[in-house]
Design a protein around this motif. Structure first.
Motif, PDB file in Angstrom:
ATOM      1  N   GLY A  90       0.996  -1.189  -0.006  1.00  0.00           N
ATOM      2  CA  GLY A  90       0.135  -0.056  -0.064  1.00  0.00           C
ATOM      3  C   GLY A  90       0.901   1.246  -0.043  1.00  0.00           C
ATOM      4  N   LEU A  91       0.502   2.434  -0.164  1.00  0.00           N
ATOM      5  CA  LEU A  91       0.888   3.815   0.060  1.00  0.00           C
ATOM      6  C   LEU A  91      -0.157   4.861   0.294  1.00  0.00           C
ATOM      7  CD1 LEU A  91       3.317   5.305  -2.809  1.00  0.00           C
ATOM      8  CD2 LEU A  91       1.169   6.558  -2.422  1.00  0.00           C
ATOM      9  N   ALA A  92       0.313   5.569   1.010  1.00  0.00           N
ATOM     10  CA  ALA A  92      -0.336   6.693   1.884  1.00  0.00           C
ATOM     11  C   ALA A  92       0.046   7.851   1.295  1.00  0.00           C
ATOM     12  CB  ALA A  92      -0.125   6.760   3.269  1.00  0.00           C
ATOM     13  N   LEU A  93      -0.981   8.743   0.670  1.00  0.00           N
ATOM     14  CA  LEU A  93      -0.677  10.158   0.037  1.00  0.00           C
ATOM     15  C   LEU A  93      -1.529  11.148   1.231  1.00  0.00           C
ATOM     16  CD1 LEU A  93       0.522  11.910  -1.888  1.00  0.00           C
ATOM     17  CD2 LEU A  93      -1.758  11.816  -3.120  1.00  0.00           C
ATOM     18  N   ASN A 139      -5.544  18.682   3.009  1.00  0.00           N
ATOM     19  CA  ASN A 139      -6.945  18.269   2.985  1.00  0.00           C
ATOM     20  C   ASN A 139      -7.341  17.059   2.957  1.00  0.00           C
ATOM     21  OD1 ASN A 139      -7.556  21.258   3.403  1.00  0.00           O
ATOM     22  ND2 ASN A 139      -7.004  21.406   1.069  1.00  0.00           N
ATOM     23  N   GLU A 140      -6.522  16.238   2.630  1.00  0.00           N
ATOM     24  CA  GLU A 140      -6.975  14.675   2.292  1.00  0.00           C
ATOM     25  C   GLU A 140      -6.006  13.567   2.803  1.00  0.00           C
ATOM     26  OE1 GLU A 140      -9.634  13.866  -1.368  1.00  0.00           O
ATOM     27  OE2 GLU A 140      -8.328  15.654  -2.193  1.00  0.00           O
ATOM     28  N   LEU A 194      -9.201   1.499   8.000  1.00  0.00           N
ATOM     29  CA  LEU A 194      -8.890   2.680   7.843  1.00  0.00           C
ATOM     30  C   LEU A 194      -9.797   3.765   8.785  1.00  0.00           C
ATOM     31  CD1 LEU A 194      -8.310   3.007   4.008  1.00  0.00           C
ATOM     32  CD2 LEU A 194      -6.514   3.219   5.892  1.00  0.00           C
ATOM     33  N   SER A 195      -9.679   4.857   9.137  1.00  0.00           N
ATOM     34  CA  SER A 195     -10.585   5.518   9.774  1.00  0.00           C
ATOM     35  C   SER A 195     -11.320   6.354   8.682  1.00  0.00           C
ATOM     36  CB  SER A 195     -10.000   6.701  10.837  1.00  0.00           C
ATOM     37  OG  SER A 195      -9.090   7.656  10.388  1.00  0.00           O
ATOM     38  N   ASP A 196     -12.121   7.335   9.185  1.00  0.00           N
ATOM     39  CA  ASP A 196     -13.090   8.000   8.145  1.00  0.00           C
ATOM     40  C   ASP A 196     -12.254   9.406   7.814  1.00  0.00           C
ATOM     41  OD1 ASP A 196     -13.375   9.654  10.429  1.00  0.00           O
ATOM     42  OD2 ASP A 196     -15.200   9.311  10.931  1.00  0.00           O
ATOM     43  N   ARG A 197     -11.271   9.293   8.414  1.00  0.00           N
ATOM     44  CA  ARG A 197     -10.348  10.684   7.651  1.00  0.00           C
ATOM     45  C   ARG A 197      -9.501  10.028   6.364  1.00  0.00           C
ATOM     46  NH1 ARG A 197      -6.564  13.544  12.349  1.00  0.00           N
ATOM     47  NH2 ARG A 197      -6.804  15.262  10.644  1.00  0.00           N
TER      48      ARG A 197
END
Length: 649
Positions: free
Chosen positions: A53-56, A60-61, A78-81
């Protein structure tokens, strides 16, 4: 614990220049699939624990890309953020950044954790809007990860020739011949399993993978090993000296690559240059390579930080010349793998015998052989309940009693009912499910043995499977048998073979989101390239060759209900054919995994006579191969589990 997103955004805003986005990959400095606890930065920031996986992160996102193995798991973790981006369905990360970030955006990443290939792909996508990839001097995640685990200090061990099958001298000579053939004079080796394989060493720096956090540099007259010197005993230091390998501290690799780029990296254990070029083929090419100072890197495993120390015109970018020799096992490795899989198969059968008995006694289940809905009640209130974790611990215990066992090859996937639909489900003691006599149970597991690495999946039911579960299991089994039985010409890739395992599922409108097979190491990583059997485009890159290993693991997963997977390890070997069209030569598979398939889960009316014959032959071989490793009770159980199928078709 405070959400790290807020702290990271503060650092992004204060950076010079301010960052519009921060990329947090899964990989470590060596582009590893499995990483040490201190390198699980993406898991720390996102809460998603899958291996890929990769997080960006923007101001704001927060977005998380992962593949089909982990869609369900990511949705749960994953949280709702966070927003889940499904690889193959949603835009790629580089396309998303190019489209959604502003012109002239600054996108930060740790250059040690991004490969050359990945960074160049991103930078190409950024051109239209003049966006810039910023190489950060420190990893921002490390700055906010206050309780980041410390580095392990575990000694490097020498891998004995009786298991390795080839000496370091032989491997270095072959490698240098390949360097000269491509008119290169040195190579930077960053993949951990390649360093371990080349120098015949092993370690414990990464859970489940017997590797060392290390780099290697090989020139035509020198060889270097970069690792934490606290891990290098006097015995290993002497071994390296004997093999003319310089031991340098891990953190020296950056400065030494700069020296390599300028032609000034000199080893203390150098061999005479003339002797090297005379001993190897094509002395003229060797002299030209030395003069030009061309350096070989693998763009998929070399990180951007090291690449940035080289001049672009002095780099030769191609798949590592170690990838194929490591994947094509030598006779010693093949023999070791076969022996390891026999002992591993015995452990799996012992586990099934034990689990069958426990399910009947504790849960009133009808058991492995009889179809009857279970009562799901324990006979005694004080009986210890069986959970996904407790039973997987028991399986590890059976493996641990086997000769040459050194640990698991990956976290055991032990999953009941709906959890089995999570392809790479990882049970936790506090949250895992209790076993259920009326639900499918899937376990995917493997061991690390000195003579080989194993990986096996079986799916079982201890109550009464539904007709739907049976038909799905049988479709998976048919695909599993079809791939195992394949004969194909030299030059065939895993991309071409992948369809064989899917056709029986497609006939019922079923499929699965993961590849069908991966290479497997020889007391190394459980996932090993460069070949694979998959629908993914890069499976076209490397044809299968004799003496490669590959898994055969089709499946079917029904979200919220159940999952099915069957997996054996295969060896590719030459096939004897009546004809030889095009004089190509033909290949076939030899399975080396030994454990029965549950007949109770099969719809025998869906099996062809050829498939029944395959099952009967496989089960007969199972009995013969495993008999010496089982006690009387276990052998009786295995005989019953492998009784020939008699069916009129």
């Amino acid at each position: 614990m405070a959400d790290p997103l807020d702290a990271l955004r503060a650092l992004m805003a204060s950076h010079s220049p301010p960052l519009d986005a921060l990329v947090v990959p899964s990989e470590d400095n060596h582009q590893s699939e499995y990483v040490s606890d201190r390198d699980k930065r993406r898991a720390f920031v996102s809460g998603f624990t899958g291996s890929a996986g990769l997080a960006l992160i923007t101001m704001n996102e927060a977005l998380l890309w992962t593949d089909g193995r982990y869609f369900l798991q990511a949705t749960q973790q994953l949280s709702d953020r966070w927003k889940l981006m499904r690889i193959g369905e949603d835009p790629t990360v580089e396309n998303w950044m190019a489209e959604n970030l502003p012109s002239n955006a600054a996108i930060g990443t740790d250059p040690w954790c991004v490969s050359v290939e990945t960074s160049q792909r991103w930078e190409q996508a950024f051109l239209n809007k003049n966006q810039k990839l910023i190489q950060l001097s420190t990893n921002m995640v490390d700055s906010v990860w206050k309780d980041r685990p410390p580095a392990k200090i575990v000694p490097v061990s020498i891998y004995p020739l009786e298991f390795a099958g080839r000496t370091v001298t032989e491997k270095l000579k072959e490698l240098r011949q390949k360097l000269i053939r491509e008119k290169t004079c040195s190579i930077i080796i960053t993949a951990l399993d390649e360093v371990a394989w080349l120098y015949n060493v092993r370690g414990s720096d990464v859970d489940y993978c017997p590797v060392i956090h290390a780099y290697a540099v090989v020139t035509l007259d020198s060889a270097f090993f970069y690792a934490d010197k606290k891990k290098v005993s006097s015995e290993v230091a002497h071994y390296m000296l004997e093999n003319q390998i310089d031991v340098r501290d891990y953190d020296m690799v950056g400065s030494d690559i700069s020296l390599l780029a300028s032609g000034k990296l000199m080893g203390s254990s150098r061999t005479d240059n003339n002797n090297v070029t005379n001993a190897l083929v094509d002395g003229e090419n060797a002299k030209e390579a030395i003069k030009r100072n061309i350096i070989w890197i693998d763009p998929l495993s070399c990180n951007l930080a090291l690449f940035s120390k080289l001049m672009p015109d002095q780099v030769f970018m191609q798949q590592s010349p170690l990838a194929l020799p490591k994947a094509i096992k030598n006779p010693t490795e093949l023999e070791g793998l076969k022996k390891a899989h026999i002992r591993d198969g015995a452990a799996v059968v012992q586990y099934l015998v034990w689990l069958d008995k426990q399910m009947q006694e504790n849960y009133g289940a009808s058991g492995y052989f009889i179809e009857r809905e279970g009562t799901n009640k324990r006979k005694h209130s004080d009986m210890l309940k069986l959970t996904e974790v407790s039973v997987s611990d028991k399986l590890e215990g059976f493996r641990a009693k086997q000769e040459n066992f050194r640990g698991l090859s990956f976290p055991t996937i032990s999953s009941v009912g709906p959890n089995a639909a999570i392809i790479h489900y990882s049970p936790e003691a506090d949250t895992c499910s209790e076993l259920d006599a009326d639900s499918i149970y899937l376990f995917d597991s493997g061991g690390q043995y000195l003579d080989g690495t194993t990986d096996i999946t079986r799916t079982v039911h201890f109550g009464k499977p539904s007709a739907h579960e049976k038909s799905c299991y049988t479709a998976v089994l048919k695909g599993h048998i079809a791939l195992d039985s394949a004969k194909f010409p030299n030059g065939t890739t895993g991309h071409a073979l992948d369809i064989l395992a899917r056709v029986p599922l497609w006939k019922d409108g079923l499929d699965y989101r993961h590849g069908t097979g991966h290479g497997i190491g020889s007391y190394l990583n459980v996932h090993e390239g460069p070949h694979l059997i998959s629908f993914k485009p890069h499976a076209r890159n490397v044809p299968l060759q004799a003496s490669m290993t590959v898994t055969d693991e089709p499946g079917y997963y029904e979200d919220g209900n159940f999952g099915i997977r069957l997996e054996n390890v295969l060896i590719v070997k030459e096939a004897k054919m009546s004809f030889n069209f095009g004089e190509k030569g033909y290949l076939e598979f030899e399975h080396i995994t030994w454990a029965p398939y549950q007949k109770k889960l099969m719809d025998l009316t869906l099996l062809s006579p050829q498939e029944v014959e395959w099952l009967n032959c496989y089960h007969s071989d199972c009995r013969e191969v495993l008999t010496p490793y089982l006690n009387e009770q276990e052998l009786e159980w295995l005989k019953k589990a492998t009784e020939p199928i008699s069916v009129s078709c």
